[in-house]
Enzyme design. Structure first.
Site, PDB file in Angstrom:
ATOM      1  N   LYS A  80       0.866  -1.183   0.000  1.00  0.00           N
ATOM      2  CA  LYS A  80       0.000   0.000   0.000  1.00  0.00           C
ATOM      3  C   LYS A  80       0.898   1.226   0.000  1.00  0.00           C
ATOM      4  O   LYS A  80       2.031   1.182   0.490  1.00  0.00           O
ATOM      5  CB  LYS A  80      -0.861  -0.009   1.274  1.00  0.00           C
ATOM      6  CG  LYS A  80      -2.095   0.838   1.198  1.00  0.00           C
ATOM      7  CD  LYS A  80      -3.273   0.090   0.582  1.00  0.00           C
ATOM      8  CE  LYS A  80      -4.468   1.017   0.408  1.00  0.00           C
ATOM      9  NZ  LYS A  80      -5.622   0.334  -0.177  1.00  0.00           N
ATOM     10  N   ASN A 184     -19.627   5.045  -4.569  1.00  0.00           N
ATOM     11  CA  ASN A 184     -19.350   4.267  -5.778  1.00  0.00           C
ATOM     12  C   ASN A 184     -19.826   2.822  -5.659  1.00  0.00           C
ATOM     13  O   ASN A 184     -20.435   2.286  -6.572  1.00  0.00           O
ATOM     14  CB  ASN A 184     -17.847   4.287  -6.068  1.00  0.00           C
ATOM     15  CG  ASN A 184     -17.392   5.683  -6.410  1.00  0.00           C
ATOM     16  OD1 ASN A 184     -18.062   6.403  -7.136  1.00  0.00           O
ATOM     17  ND2 ASN A 184     -16.252   6.095  -5.864  1.00  0.00           N
TER      18      ASN A 184
HETATM   19  P1  NAD Z   1     -17.191   6.398  -1.698  1.00  0.00           P
HETATM   20  O1  NAD Z   1     -16.355   7.448  -1.045  1.00  0.00           O
HETATM   21  O2  NAD Z   1     -17.568   6.535  -3.126  1.00  0.00           O
HETATM   22  O3  NAD Z   1     -18.565   6.217  -0.873  1.00  0.00           O
HETATM   23  C1  NAD Z   1     -18.647   6.237   0.503  1.00  0.00           C
HETATM   24  C2  NAD Z   1     -20.010   6.838   0.830  1.00  0.00           C
HETATM   25  O4  NAD Z   1     -20.204   6.756   2.241  1.00  0.00           O
HETATM   26  C3  NAD Z   1     -20.145   8.307   0.448  1.00  0.00           C
HETATM   27  O5  NAD Z   1     -21.339   8.494  -0.299  1.00  0.00           O
HETATM   28  C4  NAD Z   1     -20.188   9.023   1.792  1.00  0.00           C
HETATM   29  O6  NAD Z   1     -20.979  10.208   1.758  1.00  0.00           O
HETATM   30  C5  NAD Z   1     -20.814   7.966   2.663  1.00  0.00           C
HETATM   31  N1  NAD Z   1     -20.604   8.137   4.093  1.00  0.00           N
HETATM   32  C6  NAD Z   1     -19.531   8.650   4.748  1.00  0.00           C
HETATM   33  N2  NAD Z   1     -19.749   8.653   6.066  1.00  0.00           N
HETATM   34  C7  NAD Z   1     -20.955   8.088   6.266  1.00  0.00           C
HETATM   35  C8  NAD Z   1     -21.736   7.801   7.415  1.00  0.00           C
HETATM   36  N3  NAD Z   1     -21.307   8.074   8.653  1.00  0.00           N
HETATM   37  N4  NAD Z   1     -22.945   7.240   7.250  1.00  0.00           N
HETATM   38  C9  NAD Z   1     -23.419   6.954   6.013  1.00  0.00           C
HETATM   39  N5  NAD Z   1     -22.737   7.230   4.884  1.00  0.00           N
HETATM   40  C10 NAD Z   1     -21.515   7.787   5.015  1.00  0.00           C
HETATM   41  O7  NAD Z   1     -16.420   5.024  -1.424  1.00  0.00           O
HETATM   42  P2  NAD Z   1     -16.610   3.640  -2.191  1.00  0.00           P
HETATM   43  O8  NAD Z   1     -15.608   3.538  -3.266  1.00  0.00           O
HETATM   44  O9  NAD Z   1     -18.048   3.428  -2.479  1.00  0.00           O
HETATM   45  O10 NAD Z   1     -16.148   2.626  -1.049  1.00  0.00           O
HETATM   46  C11 NAD Z   1     -16.983   2.339   0.048  1.00  0.00           C
HETATM   47  C12 NAD Z   1     -16.226   1.457   1.031  1.00  0.00           C
HETATM   48  O11 NAD Z   1     -15.830   0.240   0.380  1.00  0.00           O
HETATM   49  C13 NAD Z   1     -14.935   2.075   1.576  1.00  0.00           C
HETATM   50  O12 NAD Z   1     -14.726   1.613   2.897  1.00  0.00           O
HETATM   51  C14 NAD Z   1     -13.862   1.474   0.677  1.00  0.00           C
HETATM   52  O13 NAD Z   1     -12.596   1.424   1.326  1.00  0.00           O
HETATM   53  C15 NAD Z   1     -14.420   0.085   0.456  1.00  0.00           C
HETATM   54  N6  NAD Z   1     -13.960  -0.542  -0.779  1.00  0.00           N
HETATM   55  C16 NAD Z   1     -14.166   0.041  -1.984  1.00  0.00           C
HETATM   56  C17 NAD Z   1     -13.728  -0.582  -3.156  1.00  0.00           C
HETATM   57  C18 NAD Z   1     -13.999   0.028  -4.505  1.00  0.00           C
HETATM   58  O14 NAD Z   1     -13.845  -0.674  -5.517  1.00  0.00           O
HETATM   59  N7  NAD Z   1     -14.399   1.284  -4.593  1.00  0.00           N
HETATM   60  C19 NAD Z   1     -13.063  -1.816  -3.087  1.00  0.00           C
HETATM   61  C20 NAD Z   1     -12.869  -2.413  -1.837  1.00  0.00           C
HETATM   62  C21 NAD Z   1     -13.307  -1.766  -0.679  1.00  0.00           C
END
Ligand code: NAD
Length: 358
Positions: A80, A184
């Site tokens: 990382k 996302n």
């Molecule tokens: P993102 O930033 O697009 O979405 C996160 C969402 O959570 C946002 O809409 C934000 O407003 C919301 N949020 C923040 N605090 C909050 C709260 N207290 N209550 C409710 N909603 C809240 O991120 P993402 O890419 O959708 O990823 C989501 C999670 O999945 C993260 O933990 C990320 O590390 C994990 N993840 C993502 C991927 C990927 O392909 N994008 C892969 C593996 C893991």
């Protein structure tokens, strides 16, 4: 400042600090393990309170990538990168190019991609200086690109496996699912769940996102304080880490937790807390591997879109095995997942040792 005495050190192979005064770059690249292949894991840009927080974060995330890649059957180790700074104020093309040079200096031992605070456009700039990079979504490429829909697909099939194991149901029709975070991944997961007939309860700090999902998928919006404790069958954390902890677990009403967020357990003991309450937890790094499976296919080449789809579908079967093993051993699922990932790394290390000795 400590690295080797950090509680997250976990026998990292290599930790490298980079600084570039011309561009203001301050970055750390942590390589936990290259036993299974080049260390792969995204780059996070974050305004850390201090350097120790950045070190602890990169070590914790890097080890997590070793486990995630091992469990996804990828020929990749775990690593990382973190860039210290506020992505809104400190990011520049020059800084991203300097980061690309830093990655390149490791000559392929570490492969980077997007994470929090870093976009596809940022990685495209860094890629001017290194080829050890993925998740670029190259025009015309047959696989890869935005990993989020793939992550959502993996979570969806993993959630189906958890529902079958805990609720003995093969369909999701009418099943209540609470989705925390509609970004996302959360948005795409809601679409998949809606198509499968699930009843959605959702929350996000961004009200526009809630309105969109309610409108498009007939979801019911609740406040961010209520979502974890909604009266549903399944809880899908798709926002933050640490949401499953000694305070929240006693109040959870769902009997399955299956979501995308990384590091959902505040501490390892929370796995046992969930087990004690009869809540089946799909370990985060197993169920959320769809994105890295796609990113790996883009980087390593040789796979078609249908190969990637098939590999993501295997998350279902992997969880079926994991749940069965946890049940027969009477252990929390997170403990079993760690043991399975460690076994895979140990076997690969043994094989490498035998080759070297031959
Ligand atoms: P993102 O930033 O697009 O979405 C996160 C969402 O959570 C946002 O809409 C934000 O407003 C919301 N949020 C923040 N605090 C909050 C709260 N207290 N209550 C409710 N909603 C809240 O991120 P993402 O890419 O959708 O990823 C989501 C999670 O999945 C993260 O933990 C990320 O590390 C994990 N993840 C993502 C991927 C990927 O392909 N994008 C892969 C593996 C893991």
């Amino acid at each position: 400042m400590t690295v080797q005495t950090s509680p997250f050190f976990a026998d990292h192979e290599q930790v490298v600090f980079f600084s570039d005064s011309a561009t203001g770059l301050r970055a750390i690249i942590a390589i936990h393990s290259t036993v299974l292949g080049p260390a792969a894991g995204g780059c996070r840009m974050w305004n850390y309170a201090d350097e120790q927080s950045a070190i602890d974060d990169v070590l914790r995330l890097s080890r997590g990538m070793s486990y995630k890649n091992a469990m996804a059957d990828l020929p990749l180790g775990g690593g990382k990168a973190v860039i210290l700074g506020d992505p809104r104020r400190h990011k520049s093309e020059a800084l991203l190019e300097a980061f690309g040079r830093a990655v390149d200096s490791l000559a392929g031992r570490y492969v980077t991609a997007e994470d929090v605070g870093i976009t596809v456009a940022d990685m495209t700039v860094a890629a001017r200086r290194t080829r050890y990079i993925s998740g670029l979504g190259k025009t015309g490429a047959s696989v890869g690109g935005d990993p989020s829909p793939k992550t959502a697909q993996g979570v969806f099939v993993g959630l189906q496996a958890a529902v079958a194991a805990r609720l003995d149901r093969s369909d999701l029709e009418g099943l209540g699912v609470a989705v925390q975070g509609l970004g996302n991944v959360g948005y795409h997961l809601c679409r998949n769940l809606h198509q499968a007939g699930a009843r959605l309860v959702v929350a996000d700090v961004d009200e526009g996102r809630v309105a969109r999902v309610c409108d498009e998928f007939g979801a019911t919006g609740v406040s961010v304080d209520e979502i974890l404790f909604a009266d549903v069958d399944v809880l899908a954390p798709c926002a933050l880490g640490g949401v499953l902890n000694a305070r929240t677990i006693p109040q959870i009403r769902a009997s399955v937790v299956a979501g995308a967020a990384n590091n959902q357990l505040a501490e390892d003991a929370d796995g046992a807390r969930l087990q004690a309450r009869g809540i089946l937890y799909a370990p985060d790094y197993v169920i959320n591997a769809g994105g890295i499976i796609s990113v790996a296919a883009e980087y390593l080449g040789g796979k078609s879109e249908s190969d990637v789809e098939r590999d993501i579908t295997r998350i279902h079967d992997r969880l079926v095995d994991l749940f069965a093993r946890a049940k027969s051993e009477g252990k929390p699922t997170n403990v079993v997942a760690d043991a399975m990932a460690e076994e895979r790394m140990r076997r690969a290390a043994d094989r490498a040792g035998r080759v070297r000795a031959a």
